[in-house]
Design an enzyme around this catalytic site. Structure first.
Site, PDB file in Angstrom:
ATOM      1  N   LYS A  83       0.920  -1.280  -0.138  1.00 49.85           N
ATOM      2  CA  LYS A  83      -0.029   0.134  -0.009  1.00 49.85           C
ATOM      3  C   LYS A  83       0.813   1.283   0.010  1.00 49.85           C
ATOM      4  O   LYS A  83       1.967   1.120   0.631  1.00 49.85           O
ATOM      5  CB  LYS A  83      -0.768  -0.058   1.354  1.00 49.85           C
ATOM      6  CG  LYS A  83      -1.738   1.208   1.234  1.00 49.85           C
ATOM      7  CD  LYS A  83      -2.889   0.692   2.601  1.00 49.85           C
ATOM      8  CE  LYS A  83      -3.936   1.850   2.685  1.00 49.85           C
ATOM      9  NZ  LYS A  83      -4.888   1.674   4.073  1.00 49.85           N
ATOM     10  N   SER A 158      -9.537   1.547   3.167  1.00 52.45           N
ATOM     11  CA  SER A 158      -8.704   2.407   2.217  1.00 52.45           C
ATOM     12  C   SER A 158      -7.724   1.536   1.524  1.00 52.45           C
ATOM     13  O   SER A 158      -7.158   1.933   0.507  1.00 52.45           O
ATOM     14  CB  SER A 158      -7.989   3.430   3.066  1.00 52.45           C
ATOM     15  OG  SER A 158      -7.097   2.970   3.997  1.00 52.45           O
ATOM     16  N   SER A 182      -9.441  -1.031   7.451  1.00 53.38           N
ATOM     17  CA  SER A 182      -8.988  -0.781   6.044  1.00 53.38           C
ATOM     18  C   SER A 182      -8.162  -1.877   5.561  1.00 53.38           C
ATOM     19  O   SER A 182      -8.047  -2.015   4.131  1.00 53.38           O
ATOM     20  CB  SER A 182      -7.957   0.564   6.066  1.00 53.38           C
ATOM     21  OG  SER A 182      -8.570   1.829   6.080  1.00 53.38           O
TER      22      SER A 182
END
Ligand SMILES: [Zn+2]
Lengths: 492, 488
Positions: A83, A158, A182
């Site tokens: 990420k 996210s 997330s």
């Protein structure tokens, strides 16, 4: 031999160990797949093909020097993605924000360093909601990521880029971060496995902070065994993170395959009410049936402060974020909008550099911490947090694991919730209590509703991820749900 | 201001002192803390506040802070925690300072100032740990600079903040409090306390109230105090200003005021700098600091002798007057120097007092004149003791000794070498002196006549002439004897 993108990370590692395929071939295979399919998915902000191939070639050379093909670490040679809020030395780390678009970290996050040391190959950085603030990946400053199950729906957030990439077979696994769901929520929406470890189990050093007391890095994988294998690489005490637990390292795979007969499963009634859509509830009920078939004792239980958890979360997380994000001022790195005077420079830089959701949360958090409001908001939220934590403590006196839905809904259409932040925040209603309590939780696929995956959330006792993984693995093997794949994968 | 006005009001002063701890590395990262390095050469991702970094508390800083707190008679809290103090400033890379707020490291201490009947205790409210910020450098003056640069070397250097109770009742007492505080902290080995290098910084809270009143007046905070002298000057000005405001029927505003060293006035800060809401909240990246009693006691055992104790020992062991003992023990390095001199020179026949006279006199004068600390000078106890031995053995006079003292301190050359090279040794050869005496008698027939006619003081003049002729090197006793012999 199965196609590489349908294999798990452990299967790929075994194949590399058996010299059936080289590390370079594996890296090139996935890079080709990303090149071909990510145009429609948009899960990666950036790939690093030259670096990846160079690293793979070096690893092949190391492997050639070995007398035995057996490698320690279990994932040698496997490609992975990270990420874009996890720092990678020499590779831009943007948090999907304009303000950090040009930021190139001079250091690796501890998890990335451990990956490299274990012989894994970084393919690229994945898309996310800006600064991890969002539940749909629509808050990325750059572009939206799509769900491989249905390109008109969101992948969740996210860590949406990581989840979509793994689900689409663009990479065997990826790392995400979980502040209020997330990792778990996008894993659920994309039909893969996602673990939020106990707070302190995985070092946060190098994870760009959103809400420091809640953030944890976690794996997004095809199945539970891969998840355990990734934990074996990334977890463990780190001197660079004062909040990382000083515990001896453990084997997260050790209990996989064990019998779960007699374990006590609690089903929080607050998680099975009207808040979750009927299709989701029905998949979760089926999953509970599978657990009972495996010999688990399933009972309804209570987490009475659940309804206050979301409000507390949306005070604590923005409060910490307002402080954590204050450093993006244009003085030292990242975006700078010039001005005659320094306060004006701050204002212009931050106005242009942050997206609307980030600004909303900075304002919310600044307000909650302001003198005159601190006691009414921030302090009260901390008290609620203590109560939420106590709910879990009490539940774990009686139950070994708590089970419910990860997300109240399946993947929703792109744009359907962007106009209503509170509606979007409700996506996290079952995941944020876990972060507030600091306990570990995993999301495993438990079927499809309307052709879209449903995630089953299993919550465990602090630092008992090995037990949690054991239960998740038993369920996964019995239910066969982790073999569900979007067409993008089966079609190649 | 007439004295009636002064008696009508009394000032109430409290000081906030920031002291840099003498650790090798910074408080939350391993960067070195050396003063004076090239800008931005002692930095890393952590102290630069790059995205994703985390602080790790330096145990050495905790130990020094505890040591300071113990030396200041504070109670060490078994559990304290760090908070974030949020504000934007270019020298603050995280846009928050990690500090301690409602759970400081130590509370409830005191130190003593004044002598004799006016001896009193000044309370120390709290002592806490925090990190220093960087330093802004402007190209030219702050108003006209086209751009400003930031040096982050100092950023993350450990500081302790020591907050006194409002127990100080005059600018002079404030200065004395600072001197005693500095001396204690230097003794405890926790800080260099060099105000000019910024390792000791002072802010003062001051208010005035009708003499004898129990209530406090509105206070102002005085910043930008650069020296002990400006503590006194700044406070004097501010007290006078507040009294004038009140006497004119006005009201003192609670505000922060800068001491303007050049103009010798205090100036109110206004606008943005003033309206701070620091939004303190617990630092989530650090765990609470728990100090167990045993560990604190082990630190206490490491605490060296403090100035008060050393002063008492100087009086009892060396037979020094209290005044001498006070001056010599004000800084640990001077006291150390003195003790090493006595160790070399010996304790008999008033020698400790002789050493004290020279250290307090010539040596201190030299250090002050050159604005240096004893450890920066080239002079060592061996120099001083050798000089004293030269006087004692009659090789040089006290006057010559004083004359070569500065050279000895500046060059580090041994006094015997200077004396030999420059031919400054005392003349004890009788024939050499006899020759000079003969010449002086010949050149001063009138004075000789006076002496012979019974004017005894005329001999003094002749001795002086001989001394002058020998450049002061003649042994005065010998000159006297030879002169008397020759004059019959
Ligand atoms: Zn540093």
């Amino acid at each position: 031999m199965a196609r590489l993108h349908e294999m798990t990370a452990l299967e790929i590692a075994a194949s590399i160990g058996a010299r059936e395929v080289s590390v370079e071939e594996v890296a090139l295979y996935f890079l080709e797949r990303i090149g071909r399919l990510d145009g429609s998915l948009r899960s990666f902000i950036r790939t690093v093909p030259e670096r990846a191939v160079a690293a793979a070639v070096a690893l092949d050379r190391r492997l050639a020097g070995e007398v035995s093909a057996r490698r320690a670490g279990g994932l040698f040679g496997v490609p992975f993605a990270v990420k874009d809020n996890i720092c990678t030395r020499g590779i831009p780390t943007t948090c999907a924000s304009r303000i950090l678009e040009s930021f190139v970290p001079p250091y690796d996050a501890t998890v990335v360093r451990r990956m490299y040391e274990a012989g894994l190959v970084l393919l690229g950085k994945t898309n996310m909601d800006e600064f991890a603030m969002g539940s749909s990946c629509e808050n990325s400053a750059f572009f939206e990521t799509r769900n491989p199950w249905n390109l008109e729906t969101v992948p969740g957030g996210s860590s949406g880029g990581s989840a979509a990439a793994v689900a689409a077979g663009l990479v065997p696994f990826a790392l995400g971060s979980d502040t209020g769901g997330s990792v778990r929520q996008p894993a659920a929406l994309c039909g893969i496995v996602g673990l939020k470890p106990t707070y302190g189990a995985v070092s946060r050093y190098g994870l760009v902070a959103f809400a420091s007391s809640l953030d944890q890095i976690g794996p997004l994988t095809r199945d539970v065994a891969d998840c355990a294998a990734v934990m074996n690489v990334i977890a463990g005490h780190d001197e660079m993170d004062s909040t990382s637990a000083p515990l001896p390292s453990r084997d997260y795979s050790a209990r996989l395959g064990a019998d779960i007969r007699g374990i006590r499963v609690g089903v929080p009634r607050e998680y099975m009410g009207e808040g979750a859509e009927p299709g989701v509830r029905s998949c979760v009920r089926d999953a509970l049936g599978v657990l009972e078939d495996l010999g688990a004792v399933v009972e309804e239980c209570a987490l009475p402060h659940t309804e206050y958890a979301l409000s507390a979360y949306y005070l604590i997380a923005p409060a910490e974020a307002s402080s954590n994000l204050a450093r993006y001022d244009g003085v030292r790195y990242g975006l700078r909008e010039d001005a005659a005077e320094v306060h004006q420079m701050y204002e212009r830089t931050r106005r242009r550099g942050f997206g609307p959701e980030v600004k909303r949360r900075i304002m919310l958090g600044t307000y909650a911490l302001s003198s005159g409001y601190y006691d009414a908001y921030y302090l009260k939220a901390l008290k609620v947090r203590t109560l939420v934590k106590r709910d879990f403590d009490i539940a774990f006196e009686k139950y070994d694991v708590l089970v419910g839905p990860t997300s109240p809904t399946v993947a929703f259409p792109i744009g359907s919730k962007t106009g209503d932040p509170v509606k979007m925040y409700l996506s996290d209603v079952f995941s944020v209590p876990v972060n507030l309590a600091g306990v570990p939780a995993i999301s495993v696929p438990c079927g499809l509703h309307d052709g879209l995956p449903v995630g089953l959330q299993m919550i465990g006792r602090p630092f008992e991820e090995d037990f949690l993984l054991m239960v998740a693995h038993a369920y996964e093997q019995a239910a066969g749900t982790s073999r569900l794949r979007p067409r993008m994968v089966s079609e190649g | 201001m007439d004295s009636a006005t002064a008696a009508e009001f009394e000032p109430v002063i409290g000081l906030e002192v920031h002291v840099e701890l003498k650790t090798k590395s910074k408080i939350f990262c391993p960067c070195p803390t050396k003063f004076g390095a090239e800008p931005n050469t002692q930095v890393c991702p952590v102290c630069l506040g790059l995205p994703g970094v985390l602080p790790v508390l330096n145990e050495g800083a905790v130990e020094l802070a505890v040591m300071a707190a113990l030396a200041l008679n504070c109670d060490i809290r078994p559990s304290s925690r760090f908070h974030r103090k949020n504000y934007f400033y270019p020298d603050l890379p995280k846009a928050y300072q990690i500090s301690q707020y409602d759970h400081p490291l130590a509370t409830g201490g005191w130190i003593e100032v004044g002598a004799g009947a006016s001896r009193k205790r000044i309370g120390i409210k709290r002592l806490h740990l925090e990190e220093d910020a960087g330093k802004l450098m402007h190209e030219g003056s702050i108003e006209t600079a086209a751009r400003s640069l930031v040096d982050f070397n100092r950023c993350g250097v450990p500081l302790i903040e020591i907050v006194s109770e409002p127990d100080i009742s005059s600018p002079e007492e404030a200065k004395e409090y600072l001197q005693v505080l500095k001396s204690i902290l230097q003794y405890a080995g926790v800080s260099d306390c060099r105000m000019q290098e910024g390792s000791l910084r002072v802010d003062a809270n001051v208010s005035v109230r009708p003499t004898g009143s129990a209530a406090f007046g509105t206070r102002t905070e005085l910043k930008n105090i650069g020296s002990f002298r400006s503590v006194v000057r700044g406070l004097q000005y501010e007290i006078r200003r507040q009294i004038e405001v009140i006497r004119a029927g006005g009201e003192v505003l609670q505000e922060t005021r800068h001491w303007d060293e050049q103009r010798e006035v205090t100036v109110a800060l206004r606008g943005k700098e003033e309206a701070h809401d620091y939004r303190y909240f617990p630092e989530p990246d650090l765990v609470p600091l728990h100090l167990d009693r045993e560990w604190v006691e082990s630190v206490r055992l490491k605490l060296p002798e403090l100035p008060e104790a050393r002063k008492r020992r100087f009086v009892s062991d060396y037979g020094l007057p209290e005044y001498d003992a006070g001056v010599l023990t004000a800084s640990p390095s001077l006291a150390e120097f003195y003790e090493r001199c006595v160790g070399l020179y010996g304790r008999g026949e008033g020698r400790p007092k002789t050493v004290s006279n020279w250290v307090m006199g010539e040596l201190t004068r030299f250090l002050n004149a050159n604005n240096i600390e004893i450890e920066e000078a080239r002079v060592t106890p061996s120099h001083v003791v050798e000089l004293l031995r030269l006087i004692e053995g009659g090789s040089i006079s006290g006057k010559i000794a004083k004359a070569i003292f500065d050279r000895m301190c500046e060059t580090g050359e041994m006094p015997s070498q200077i004396v030999r090279r420059e031919g400054l040794g005392q003349i004890s050869d009788e024939s050499e002196i006899a020759a000079v005496v003969a010449r002086v008698i010949e050149e001063n027939p009138k004075v000789v006549g006076d002496y012979k006619s019974g004017k005894a003081q005329a001999l003094g003049y002749l001795v002086g002439q001989v001394m002058k002729a020998t450049g002061g090197r003649a042994s005065p006793g010998l000159v006297n004897r030879v002169l008397r012999e020759r004059l019959g």
